[in-house]
Design an enzyme around this catalytic site. Sequence first.
Site, short mmCIF file in Angstrom:
data_model
loop_
_atom_site.label_atom_id
_atom_site.label_comp_id
_atom_site.label_asym_id
_atom_site.label_seq_id
_atom_site.Cartn_x
_atom_site.Cartn_y
_atom_site.Cartn_z
N SER A 82 0.87 -1.21 0.02
CA SER A 82 0.13 -0.05 0.05
C SER A 82 0.75 1.20 -0.09
CB SER A 82 -0.98 -0.01 1.22
OG SER A 82 -1.84 0.94 1.22
N LYS A 83 0.46 2.15 -0.46
CA LYS A 83 1.17 3.73 -0.32
C LYS A 83 0.10 4.76 -0.30
CE LYS A 83 5.27 5.07 -0.11
NZ LYS A 83 6.70 4.11 -0.03
#
Length: 476
Positions: free
Chosen positions: A106-107
């Site tokens: 994720s980011k």
Amino acid sequence: MTTAKEPTFRESVDLMFNRAVSLMDLPPGLEEKIRVCNATYTVRFGVRLRGQIHTFTGYRSVHSEHMEPVKGGIRYAMGVNQDEVEALAALMTYKCALVEAPFGGSKGGLRIDPREWDEHELERITRRFTHELVKRDLIHPSQNVPAPDMGTGEREMAWIADQYKRMHTTDINARACVTGKPINAGGIQGRTEATGRGVQYALQEFFRHPEDVKAARLDGKLDGKRVIVQGLGNVGYHAAKFLSEEDGCKIIAVIERDGALIDENGFDIEALRNWISKHGGVDGYPRGKYVRDGAKVLEHDCDILIPAALEGVINLSNAARIKAPLVIEAANGPVTAGADEILREKGCVIIPDMYANAGGVTVSYFEWVKNLSHIRFGRMGRRQEESRHQLIVDELERLSADQNLGWTLTPGFKQQYLKGAGELELVRSGLDDTMRAAYQSMREVWHAREDVTDLRTAAYLVSIDKVAASYRAAGL
Ligand code: GLU
């Protein structure tokens, strides 16, 4: 003059991914399932500051949920956009798989220049952004666990943890909702230095393999190698500091926002960093030659080039002129897909981002485990270890005296041997082990398969294989 068009960051990551999967035998459709980003949430929220409402745009992208929670930093920068967070989220998936951190990728990002706001304002903005993400479980100890990235650090993570806690007052695991926190807010020793430390361990491991060193047209040990670092932020600073202070490397050039400094004798990184924090840049530093066009210095002669700043800094416009025989990607995506091809053709060895900068998420994993276990590493075993070592030392000294052997243990040895490992030593040991193991898994593929000619492709093969195995285990 080349007319080839540079792909976007996400396209660049996909191109590298495709190159690797073309060498794999994945079940039909799985390749696409792994490659695509599962979801990207965009939020626009207003915060009343300086007498008016300011609207901010933020993102949290989830690339792959083959393991949960998903993991990845939150970046504060003006260049943040959907393409970038998706590329970075994809890299997180591959990175976590490669170093066996049990997370999906994720980011997040917030389009903001943190230098434009004071601390109090940043806190309000961060708390508001956190609120938006927590509402949707995009921050959650068992679903999505952010961490620092460019423009964020311990301070922001402490605000995020506190905001989550306010919204989940009875969650006993609330602190595990984010990593990279300060020690007094549930952080772990060694997290701040972790990414730079990981770069150091990666290079140490690389130089343990003479064959690999030779492939980069280098020889010998790390000691004495001439290094250029781009970006003296958290990652570049720690990498440069450890390599110069502990491994005998010479940092012959440092590239910063406002230009670069070159000094063949090598820089004292601590002194330079102090100068930068005081003066806001490298210009005026009393040592070395100042070059206003910093990017040009990427092309300077050296043994090891460490891009530790932004993505895409080595691209079609400069790749052909890069002289470094060894590039280690401390930043995420500093080499574009096109530049990667040019560098490979030139025989340059690239230690890829998903491995080189995985130290951060590795220690984040340790922090998350610490938070869930509610106990600091080393608390149970340290004194026990010390007393067992004391037994051996006493016994050796008794033997020597009884048998008149005249042995004496050197005081340095005794002191070191008798000291049980605390949290910092354990974190470093776990990180070192992780970096060695991941390197070995990549190099095995690199050397064993004729169709794999570079470490990046090898890294992708190892990590995609692991992600695919999780999907298979889940019956997909
Ligand atoms: N932002 C860092 C990275 O790009 C750390 C992520 C984390 O610790 O979750 O790897």
